[in-house]
Design an enzyme around this catalytic site. Structure first.
Site, PDB file in Angstrom:
ATOM      1  N   ASP A  52      51.486 -20.862 -39.036  1.00  0.00           N
ATOM      2  CA  ASP A  52      50.946 -21.659 -37.937  1.00  0.00           C
ATOM      3  C   ASP A  52      49.704 -20.979 -37.376  1.00  0.00           C
ATOM      4  OD1 ASP A  52      50.366 -23.103 -35.687  1.00  0.00           O
ATOM      5  OD2 ASP A  52      52.272 -22.725 -34.657  1.00  0.00           O
ATOM      6  N   GLU A 131      30.697   5.112 -39.043  1.00  0.00           N
ATOM      7  CA  GLU A 131      31.215   6.355 -38.466  1.00  0.00           C
ATOM      8  C   GLU A 131      32.089   5.955 -37.278  1.00  0.00           C
ATOM      9  OE1 GLU A 131      27.753   8.660 -37.503  1.00  0.00           O
ATOM     10  OE2 GLU A 131      26.869   8.355 -39.491  1.00  0.00           O
ATOM     11  N   GLU A 133      34.370   6.350 -34.172  1.00  0.00           N
ATOM     12  CA  GLU A 133      34.746   7.223 -33.062  1.00  0.00           C
ATOM     13  C   GLU A 133      35.884   6.598 -32.264  1.00  0.00           C
ATOM     14  OE1 GLU A 133      30.324   9.235 -32.375  1.00  0.00           O
ATOM     15  OE2 GLU A 133      31.064   7.750 -30.941  1.00  0.00           O
ATOM     16  N   GLU A 187      34.573  14.982 -31.441  1.00  0.00           N
ATOM     17  CA  GLU A 187      33.307  14.500 -30.896  1.00  0.00           C
ATOM     18  C   GLU A 187      33.009  15.195 -29.563  1.00  0.00           C
ATOM     19  OE1 GLU A 187      30.546  12.911 -30.884  1.00  0.00           O
ATOM     20  OE2 GLU A 187      30.529  12.381 -33.010  1.00  0.00           O
ATOM     21  N   GLU A 194      36.007  11.653 -34.480  1.00  0.00           N
ATOM     22  CA  GLU A 194      35.269  10.796 -35.413  1.00  0.00           C
ATOM     23  C   GLU A 194      35.801  10.996 -36.819  1.00  0.00           C
ATOM     24  OE1 GLU A 194      30.927  10.524 -35.148  1.00  0.00           O
ATOM     25  OE2 GLU A 194      30.821  10.850 -37.330  1.00  0.00           O
ATOM     26  N   HIS A 243      28.505   3.854 -35.495  1.00  0.00           N
ATOM     27  CA  HIS A 243      27.214   3.891 -36.177  1.00  0.00           C
ATOM     28  C   HIS A 243      27.418   3.363 -37.598  1.00  0.00           C
ATOM     29  CE1 HIS A 243      26.182   7.540 -33.398  1.00  0.00           C
ATOM     30  NE2 HIS A 243      26.251   6.400 -32.735  1.00  0.00           N
ATOM     31  N   ARG A 314      17.426  10.560 -33.514  1.00  0.00           N
ATOM     32  CA  ARG A 314      18.690   9.972 -33.081  1.00  0.00           C
ATOM     33  C   ARG A 314      18.602   9.235 -31.755  1.00  0.00           C
ATOM     34  NH1 ARG A 314      23.124  11.842 -36.080  1.00  0.00           N
ATOM     35  NH2 ARG A 314      22.562  13.458 -37.577  1.00  0.00           N
ATOM     36  N   GLU A 331      20.622   3.704 -40.403  1.00  0.00           N
ATOM     37  CA  GLU A 331      21.791   3.884 -39.545  1.00  0.00           C
ATOM     38  C   GLU A 331      21.572   3.070 -38.283  1.00  0.00           C
ATOM     39  OE1 GLU A 331      23.316   7.256 -36.610  1.00  0.00           O
ATOM     40  OE2 GLU A 331      23.273   7.966 -38.684  1.00  0.00           O
ATOM     41  N   ARG A 333      22.775   2.218 -34.772  1.00  0.00           N
ATOM     42  CA  ARG A 333      23.559   3.051 -33.872  1.00  0.00           C
ATOM     43  C   ARG A 333      24.173   2.303 -32.691  1.00  0.00           C
ATOM     44  NH1 ARG A 333      22.977   8.384 -34.429  1.00  0.00           N
ATOM     45  NH2 ARG A 333      23.044   8.848 -32.191  1.00  0.00           N
TER      46      ARG A 333
END
Length: 442
Positions: A52, A131, A133, A187, A194, A243, A314, A331, A333
């Protein structure tokens, strides 16, 4: 049935599997399952199992509730923690189909598959490597708290990182379930961890994200703890991100790598970035789907806020890590781990392909620390910002015809409905902050 199904039945007999969990996710990415005795496995792998769908968030109305679970044989895994009494359980991840066998486009997994098929028409496969976390918190009287289980910091080890044992157990279970874990570490924040696993095609990776969440929560509970992928569970410390390392492959080669281009970055990579940045404010409604998500996306806590791209910098929303060759990737982020990975990857892929097909040039790369730029400097560089609230993100999403089309009308409307219900509930509540701030004064 084919050889894959034969292998499943061999493992079932060898491991004495008694129950199989047929897993799927709703529009919010919350795992659901229908448990069947192993005697029903042949039926599940054949015509499928009816259920259902009207009770599942974002699926169908009660007058059209008959749906079919169609297991993907490649996702069969024995649950390593289930065999302590001589019997075991297994799981299969399922697609959702209509009774006539057609894909149900309210199924997030089907939405991602549809967008991957669009990429395949151009010769591309999108690989992703998130990645993940998350926080490990204590429980009190059986209920989760947001009290960290440890006082460790970035890359700390036991005895400072008291979660070393459970983290090791999570990694071993994931490896037993077929993961290739690349890293697991503490982390920045107390109680924050992570786990990174090897990239794969976007569908396999989305399956892995759901599996990692399931494993982490299950093992944490067995240790009397609570694992949460909530983006910002504690004020004043870093939130949890997802990320997402992303690349396109064509004919078995990384289409983001060009050894003869400046910085060995191909036009395809640049155009893909251009497409993602063009649509990023709308994408944010998918990759950051909670009211709480926007308490992570604020300056000062390493989360990206400004719409930029760069090399290894970064502080950018999208960066290009240093490795080249088949490891060339971007990447992204901004996503957080509360998102539905199937829909998040579908949105990123659709936006990136828009860039590739239409040769959308990204803005100039920004190699400075964006967090330290003044507002005037950012304006001079033309740097925009991500939405500041869920409502703002949803308004951006509603206006983005490409993304609405890529996710489909059914899923798009469900996303809007769920988000606005959350937003209305949040904005009409009286929160403790307001009482602390105003009650005595006014």
């Amino acid at each position: 049935m084919g050889s894959k199904e034969d292998e499943i039945f061999r493992i079932v007999e060898e491991k004495n599997v008694r129950f199989v969990r047929l897993q799927f996710v709703d529009v919010q990415g919350i795992p659901k399952n229908v448990a069947i005795p192993v005697g029903q496995l042949e039926k599940a792998l054949g015509p499928g199992i009816h259920f259902d769908g009207s009770s599942i968030e974002g699926f169908v109305r009660i007058e059209e509730s008959d749906m079919v679970l169609r297991p993907d044989p490649d996702t069969f895994r024995v649950l390593p923690w289930s065999g302590n009494e001589g019997t075991a359980e297994a799981r299969l991840i399922c697609d959702i189909e209509l009774p006539d066998g057609k894909p149900f486009m309210g199924c997030p997994r089907q939405v991602l598959k549809k967008n991957m098929e669009e990429a395949a028409k151009l010769g591309y496969v999108m690989n992703t490597g998130p990645e993940m976390e998350f926080f490990l918190f204590k429980r009190q009287d059986g209920m989760p708290t947001n009290i960290p289980q440890d006082r460790g910091g970035y890359f700390d080890l036991a005895p400072i990182d008291l979660a070393e044992e459970i983290k090791r157990e999570i990694v071993l279970v994931l490896e037993e379930m077929g993961f290739e874990v690349e890293a697991a570490h503490h982390e920045v924040a107390f109680g924050q961890h992570e786990i990174d696993f090897k990239y794969d095609n976007a569908l396999a990776t989305a399956d892995n994200v759901i599996t990692l969440k399931y494993v982490a929560k299950t093992l944490a509970l067995q240790h009397g703890l609570h694992a949460t992928f909530m983006p910002k569970p504690i004020f004043g410390v870093n939130g949890s991100g997802m990320h997402t390392n992303t690349s396109l492959f064509k004919d078995g080669k990384n289409a983001f790598y060009d050894p003869d281009a400046p910085d060995q970055i191909s036009d395809t990579l640049r155009y893909f970035v251009g497409g993602v940045l063009k649509h990023i404010r709308a994408i944010t409604a998918i990759t950051n789907p909670l009211v709480n998500s926007y308490k992570r996306l604020v300056p000062g806590y390493e989360a990206p806020v400004y719409i930029t791209w760069s090399g290894p910098n970064r502080s950018s929303l999208i960066r290009v890590p240093a490795p080249r060759g088949n490891s060339t990737r971007i990447e992204i982020r901004s996503p957080d781990p509360s998102c539905n990975p199937y829909l998040a990857f579908a949105a990123i892929l659709a936006a990136g392909l828009d860039g590739v097909k239409n040769k959308i040039e990204p803005p100039e790369r920004v190699e400075k620390n964006i967090y330290k730029l003044t507002e005037e400097e950012r304006e001079k560089l033309g740097i925009g910002m991500l939405p500041g609230t869920l409502k703002e993100a949803i308004e951006c999403f509603k206006e983005d015809e490409l993304l609405v089309s890529a996710l489909g009308e059914h899923v798009s409307q469900s996303i809007i409905n769920v988000a606005m219900a959350d937003w209305d509930s949040y904005r009409t509540q009286v929160h403790q902050w307001e009482l602390d701030r105003y009650l005595q004064t006014y």
